[in-house]
Scaffold this motif. Structure first.
Motif, short mmCIF file in Angstrom:
data_model
loop_
_atom_site.label_atom_id
_atom_site.label_comp_id
_atom_site.label_asym_id
_atom_site.label_seq_id
_atom_site.Cartn_x
_atom_site.Cartn_y
_atom_site.Cartn_z
N GLY A 114 -5.71 2.27 -52.58
CA GLY A 114 -4.06 1.39 -53.56
C GLY A 114 -3.61 -0.04 -52.20
N GLY A 158 -2.86 -0.63 -49.53
CA GLY A 158 -1.37 -1.04 -48.39
C GLY A 158 -2.12 -1.93 -47.18
N ASN A 209 2.51 -7.81 -55.22
CA ASN A 209 2.39 -6.76 -56.49
C ASN A 209 1.26 -6.86 -56.67
N ARG A 248 6.52 0.44 -51.47
CA ARG A 248 4.91 0.51 -50.98
C ARG A 248 5.60 -0.71 -49.51
#
Ligand code: CMC
Length: 429
Positions: A45, A47, A232, A307
């Motif tokens: 992901g 992050g 994004n 997020r």
């Protein structure tokens, strides 16, 4: 230069450079990690992964700050229209009066769609989702408007950017007309970008139509809110396609496909469907909250959570104000807005949402505005795509000029079988 030190098994240590960005945030540069240590990092992901250096958008999710090229989103929404902001994102500075007029003239000149492309729309089944048509039409532009980088690359890219900005709006409106089964209305030189879009969507040869000034203003604001949001999912898709050498049309088409998902841009459609469901069932918002908290239920509160934002999304705050303005202008009260406000209050005072820092995001109120403007639910994500377009373009261009650019190619942790021999077909179970 600042350095981080990494110890492996407590024994061997390696130095890793620390890069400090213009806002003072620090990042560990792991570009040589595998070469130095034989190890990679694991970050599903992404992050904690900075995939590029960018000068376009600054986002502080803890403080709820969003700036394009250094300008606060609140300032841009108040003082600029969408085209000025698109120019800012793409060119890096706000246009002066002359540049703004010239850009409007260019956008008008490139707004028509090749007549052969118009026939494509008619062949789609009536139940087609507009996002599928939009993605297909945008990549088709590369067949009709070729990019010849051999001649004058910078001029060719400028032309492609302008065509895309202008023609995607025409495609979006034609998609709606196809769904309605009505004739296409071509863009007109007498309208600005947003008014032109509303005119192409709603004007009719038999009923007089003039775009409503409050709705034009609202559309400008909404498109500005959506115009960029750094790395994004869809923007990363655009950059990734660009990194393989994909042209701008194909990269943006990939971005549209990534945006479509309900966890990303598709959330604006999902929010209205969720509110509508609560309204139709006559159930109270508590049931939705309880379902969203249930670990055994995949149901999520759409338009909630993000997020990066761990506080109120600044875009949601502005969208809520725009929503009030549009409904007030129309002298309407939408029952879905009442439900949305009740849901927001209930979630913000619930421990589950407080502990996980789940706040309304940009998609929570925008659907109610689009609905008031007469835009059908399955077109909401198309509206998001129109807004995000200058951001995608800016990122594709930034990648194109990036001295550190390489093809995007993450690694993986292989967890499959080690090594096997193919058995004869008779022996397979
Ligand atoms: N409703 C209920 N629980 C939620 C929600 C929600 N909307 N969002 C996150 N959570 C929970 C999630 O279950 C998880 O709980 P736990 O730690 O117990 O497993 C925790 O919060 C963290 O969630 P996550 O899915 O790991 O967070 P993420 O950063 O990967 O996902 C998100 C962010 C936006 C995909 C997610 O919040 C979500 O699905 N929201 C609903 C869809 C939505 O509104 N999307 C639009 C995002 S804004 C516009 C855009 O980017 O396009």
């Amino acid at each position: 230069m600042k350095k981080a030190e990494i110890f492996i098994d407590g024994k061997k240590s390696f130095d890793l450079p620390i890069i400090i960005d213009t806002m003072g945030n620090q990042s560990v540069d792991i570009r040589n990690l595998r070469q130095q240590t034989g190890m990679i990092t694991y970050d599903p992901g992404f992050g904690n992964t900075g995939s590029c250096q960018s000068q376009i958008t600054y986002l502080d999710g803890e403080k709820g700050i969003l700036r394009y090229r250094g300008y606060a989103i609140e300032d841009l929404v108040e003082h600029c229209d969408f085209i000025e902001v698109a120019y800012l994102l793409i060119h890096g500075y706000l246009p002066n009066k002359h540049e703004r007029e010239r850009y409007a003239e260019l956008l008008n000149r490139h707004s028509l769609l090749h007549a052969d492309m118009q026939s494509f729309f008619r062949r789609y089944p009536d139940h087609s989702h507009p996002m599928s048509i939009l993605a297909a039409m945008v990549v088709s532009l590369s067949s009709f408007y070729e990019i010849n980088l051999e001649e004058d690359p910078e001029l060719q890219i400028d032309l492609t950017v302008t065509r895309l900005m202008s023609k995607m709006r025409t495609i979006a409106a034609f998609t709606y007309r196809k769904m309605k089964g009505t004739d296409f209305i071509n863009p007109s030189y007498k309208y600005s970008y947003c008014a032109n879009f509303l005119n192409m969507m709603f004007s009719s040869p038999v009923v007089p139509y003039e775009p409503n000034p409050t709705q034009i203003r609202a559309m400008n604001k909404l498109l500005i809110l959506h115009a960029d949001h750094e790395q994004n999912c869809s923007t990363t898709a655009v950059r990734l396609i660009g990194s393989a050498g994909g042209n701008l049309y194909s990269a943006v088409s990939g971005g549209i496909c990534a945006l479509w998902g309900p966890r990303h841009g598709g959330a604006n459609q999902a929010v209205i469907e969720m509110l509508q469901q609560i309204h139709t069932d006559g159930s109270d918002v508590k049931q939705a909250i309880e379902r969203a908290k249930d670990k055994n239920d995949p149901y999520r509160l759409m338009g909630f959570g993000h997020r990066v934002y761990k506080t109120y999304d600044p875009r949601a705050k502005i969208a809520r104000e725009v929503c009030e303005e549009v409904l007030q202008d129309m002298g309407q009260r939408d029952p879905l807005l009442d439900i949305a406000e009740e849901l927001e209050q209930a979630a913000l005072s619930d421990d589950y949402f407080k502990e996980k820092n789940l706040y309304p995001n940009v998609d929570f109120y925008t659907g109610i505005i689009f609905r008031a403007m007469g835009i059908p639910t399955n077109m909401y994500t198309v509206m998001f795509a129109l807004g995000r377009l200058p951001g995608w373009i800016a990122h594709w261009l930034e990648w194109h000029h990036d001295p550190f650019e390489r093809i995007g190619r993450p690694r993986q942790l292989y967890m499959g079988p080690t090594s096997r021999v193919v058995p004869p077909i008779e022996e397979r179970e």
